[in-house]
Write a protein that holds these residues in place. Structure first.
Motif, PDB file in Angstrom:
ATOM      1  N   SER A 178       0.850  -1.194   0.000  1.00 21.16           N
ATOM      2  CA  SER A 178       0.000   0.000   0.000  1.00 21.16           C
ATOM      3  C   SER A 178       0.887   1.246   0.000  1.00 21.16           C
ATOM      4  N   GLY A 179       0.268   2.407  -0.281  1.00 17.75           N
ATOM      5  CA  GLY A 179       1.019   3.669  -0.294  1.00 17.75           C
ATOM      6  C   GLY A 179       1.691   3.969   1.037  1.00 17.75           C
ATOM      7  N   GLY A 180       0.971   3.712   2.131  1.00 19.60           N
ATOM      8  CA  GLY A 180       1.536   3.973   3.455  1.00 19.60           C
ATOM      9  C   GLY A 180       2.720   3.073   3.751  1.00 19.60           C
ATOM     10  N   MET A 181       2.630   1.799   3.352  1.00 18.10           N
ATOM     11  CA  MET A 181       3.746   0.869   3.550  1.00 18.10           C
ATOM     12  C   MET A 181       4.938   1.264   2.683  1.00 18.10           C
ATOM     13  N   GLN A 182       4.662   1.709   1.458  1.00 17.58           N
ATOM     14  CA  GLN A 182       5.759   2.159   0.588  1.00 17.58           C
ATOM     15  C   GLN A 182       6.502   3.337   1.209  1.00 17.58           C
ATOM     16  N   GLN A 183       5.751   4.272   1.804  1.00 18.93           N
ATOM     17  CA  GLN A 183       6.408   5.413   2.452  1.00 18.93           C
ATOM     18  C   GLN A 183       7.256   4.952   3.635  1.00 18.93           C
ATOM     19  N   ARG A 184       6.776   3.946   4.365  1.00 18.51           N
ATOM     20  CA  ARG A 184       7.549   3.457   5.515  1.00 18.51           C
ATOM     21  C   ARG A 184       8.810   2.718   5.067  1.00 18.51           C
ATOM     22  N   VAL A 185       8.730   2.013   3.931  1.00 21.31           N
ATOM     23  CA  VAL A 185       9.946   1.391   3.382  1.00 21.31           C
ATOM     24  C   VAL A 185      10.937   2.484   2.959  1.00 21.31           C
ATOM     25  N   GLN A 186      10.413   3.552   2.331  1.00 19.69           N
ATOM     26  CA  GLN A 186      11.273   4.684   1.937  1.00 19.69           C
ATOM     27  C   GLN A 186      11.971   5.287   3.144  1.00 19.69           C
ATOM     28  N   ILE A 187      11.223   5.452   4.244  1.00 18.98           N
ATOM     29  CA  ILE A 187      11.813   6.018   5.461  1.00 18.98           C
ATOM     30  C   ILE A 187      12.904   5.093   5.991  1.00 18.98           C
ATOM     31  N   SER A 188      12.645   3.777   5.985  1.00 16.01           N
ATOM     32  CA  SER A 188      13.655   2.841   6.484  1.00 16.01           C
ATOM     33  C   SER A 188      14.910   2.895   5.616  1.00 16.01           C
ATOM     34  N   LYS A 189      14.742   3.025   4.298  1.00 17.98           N
ATOM     35  CA  LYS A 189      15.894   3.144   3.397  1.00 17.98           C
ATOM     36  C   LYS A 189      16.671   4.433   3.684  1.00 17.98           C
ATOM     37  N   ALA A 190      15.945   5.533   3.886  1.00 19.48           N
ATOM     38  CA  ALA A 190      16.595   6.818   4.160  1.00 19.48           C
ATOM     39  C   ALA A 190      17.398   6.783   5.456  1.00 19.48           C
ATOM     40  N   LEU A 191      16.957   5.949   6.407  1.00 16.28           N
ATOM     41  CA  LEU A 191      17.620   5.862   7.719  1.00 16.28           C
ATOM     42  C   LEU A 191      18.750   4.836   7.742  1.00 16.28           C
ATOM     43  N   ALA A 192      18.972   4.125   6.630  1.00 15.09           N
ATOM     44  CA  ALA A 192      19.860   2.953   6.631  1.00 15.09           C
ATOM     45  C   ALA A 192      21.231   3.244   7.223  1.00 15.09           C
ATOM     46  N   ASN A 193      21.825   4.380   6.877  1.00 14.99           N
ATOM     47  CA  ASN A 193      23.183   4.697   7.335  1.00 14.99           C
ATOM     48  C   ASN A 193      23.202   5.715   8.473  1.00 14.99           C
ATOM     49  N   LYS A 194      22.082   5.803   9.178  1.00 18.31           N
ATOM     50  CA  LYS A 194      21.962   6.693  10.351  1.00 18.31           C
ATOM     51  C   LYS A 194      22.382   8.137  10.034  1.00 18.31           C
ATOM     52  N   GLN A 212      -1.803   8.423   7.438  1.00 22.64           N
ATOM     53  CA  GLN A 212      -1.039   9.647   7.709  1.00 22.64           C
ATOM     54  C   GLN A 212      -0.613   9.703   9.166  1.00 22.64           C
ATOM     55  N   ALA A 213      -1.552   9.425  10.059  1.00 27.56           N
ATOM     56  CA  ALA A 213      -1.269   9.504  11.500  1.00 27.56           C
ATOM     57  C   ALA A 213      -0.149   8.544  11.887  1.00 27.56           C
ATOM     58  N   ARG A 214      -0.149   7.340  11.324  1.00 25.90           N
ATOM     59  CA  ARG A 214       0.895   6.362  11.645  1.00 25.90           C
ATOM     60  C   ARG A 214       2.257   6.823  11.131  1.00 25.90           C
ATOM     61  N   VAL A 215       2.276   7.396   9.925  1.00 26.60           N
ATOM     62  CA  VAL A 215       3.539   7.883   9.360  1.00 26.60           C
ATOM     63  C   VAL A 215       4.070   9.051  10.194  1.00 26.60           C
ATOM     64  N   LEU A 216       3.187   9.964  10.602  1.00 28.64           N
ATOM     65  CA  LEU A 216       3.608  11.110  11.415  1.00 28.64           C
ATOM     66  C   LEU A 216       4.116  10.649  12.784  1.00 28.64           C
ATOM     67  N   ASP A 217       3.434   9.670  13.386  1.00 26.32           N
ATOM     68  CA  ASP A 217       3.908   9.116  14.664  1.00 26.32           C
ATOM     69  C   ASP A 217       5.296   8.511  14.509  1.00 26.32           C
ATOM     70  N   LEU A 218       5.519   7.822  13.389  1.00 25.85           N
ATOM     71  CA  LEU A 218       6.817   7.212  13.125  1.00 25.85           C
ATOM     72  C   LEU A 218       7.902   8.284  13.012  1.00 25.85           C
ATOM     73  N   ILE A 219       7.610   9.368  12.293  1.00 22.39           N
ATOM     74  CA  ILE A 219       8.589  10.453  12.122  1.00 22.39           C
ATOM     75  C   ILE A 219       8.959  11.052  13.475  1.00 22.39           C
ATOM     76  N   MET A 242       1.757  19.508  13.882  1.00 25.43           N
ATOM     77  CA  MET A 242       2.023  18.310  14.666  1.00 25.43           C
ATOM     78  C   MET A 242       3.523  18.037  14.816  1.00 25.43           C
ATOM     79  N   LEU A 243       4.313  18.343  13.780  1.00 26.74           N
ATOM     80  CA  LEU A 243       5.704  17.897  13.760  1.00 26.74           C
ATOM     81  C   LEU A 243       6.744  18.958  14.104  1.00 26.74           C
ATOM     82  N   CYS A 244       6.518  20.196  13.695  1.00 24.79           N
ATOM     83  CA  CYS A 244       7.654  21.113  13.527  1.00 24.79           C
ATOM     84  C   CYS A 244       7.858  22.082  14.683  1.00 24.79           C
TER      85      CYS A 244
END
Length: 281
Positions: A178-194, A212-219, A242-244
């Motif tokens: 799903s779109g939300g899962m794809q975004q979470r995979v993208q986030i995990s890739k972006a974080l790969a090298n800390k 959206q709420a789950r992705v924002l909570d993750l961020i 919510m975030l900034c």
């Protein structure tokens, strides 16, 4: 907030022009008030003299309507698109004084692979959809010089678990997600090298509210646990609220207002910001 004394990322007088430019628009003060288009040569100044600081552990919001230059700004910082002029320095890179825009292609790859992570609005840009989820993360780790297969799979599993992707789906392609899962995979890739800096470009656009709420909570969790500095681009003031910690407001390529997020949303000074805030209420 992060280190108040020294910004992690310092951007000064960033200019990004689409088009050849001419004598008129090479001096942006000559452009018509409230416009980013040059009436003589048709060039567009997507970013017009943008300066800001980002501190360790801080989330800085960039808000504005479509076409305001927000995405051009973060894509310039990630070297997706060359800047016209200006400078950016990272405190943890080469003791900080070097303008990263002037570095070699090799050094820019180093910065992309070690010091910055990017999460695009469209996950089809940030991910290879026919690679496995673990393979997408492995690509980032290998680019940074990690070739131990066991270590790579272990790191990929940890990252996917961190963003709540079932480990059983690690070898599945994101094209099936799903779109939300794809975004979470993208986030995990972006974080790969800390990386100390994470760039997030409209990452919740097009997602259902619950996703959206789950992705924002993750961020927020990532920022809290890792002290990652983040630049969050959004046209959605709810996301910014919510975030900034702090927010820049962009219009027609210019920064028209900047300050603490609460201050900007509760007592906006610029007419355009007032319109943005009132449209949310």
């Amino acid at each position: 907030m992060g280190n108040e004394d020294q910004p992690l990322l310092a951007v000064r007088h960033l200019m990004k022009r689409f088009g050849k430019g001419c004598a008129t628009c090479r001096n942006p003060q000559n452009l018509p008030s409230g416009s980013s288009h040059c009436p003589h040569c048709g060039s567009v100044l997507a970013c017009n003299d943008i300066s800001f600081d980002l501190y360790e552990g801080e989330i800085l919001g960039i808000v504005g309507e479509s076409g305001s230059g927000k995405s051009s700004l973060v894509q310039s910082l990630y070297f997706d698109s060359p800047v016209t002029s200006g400078s950016a320095t990272i405190a943890t890179y080469n003791k900080g004084p070097r303008n990263i825009f002037l570095e070699s292609a090799q050094q820019k790859r180093y910065i992309r692979n070690h010091l910055m992570g990017m999460v695009y609005q469209n996950p089809w840009i940030g991910l290879k959809m026919n690679f496995s989820s673990g393979g997408n993360i492995a690509e980032k780790l290998i680019a940074a010089g990690d070739f131990n297969v066991r270590a790579i799979r272990s790191r990929a599993a940890d990252l996917l678990d961190h963003v709540e992707i079932p480990i059983t789906r690690m070898d599945e392609a994101p094209a099936h997600f799903s779109g939300g899962m794809q975004q979470r995979v993208q986030i995990s890739k972006a974080l790969a090298n800390k990386p100390p800096i994470l760039l997030l470009d409209e990452v919740t656009t097009g997602l259902d509210l619950s996703v959206q709420a789950r992705v924002l909570d993750l961020i927020r969790r990532i920022q809290r646990e890792n002290r990652t500095a983040m630049l969050v681009v959004s046209h959605d003031l709810g996301v910014i609220r919510m975030l900034c910690d702090r927010t820049l407001v962009m219009k027609q390529g210019r920064c028209i207002e900047a300050g603490l997020t609460d201050q900007i949303l509760e007592d906006p000074q610029h007419t355009y910001t007032q319109l943005l805030v009132h449209s949310l209420l």
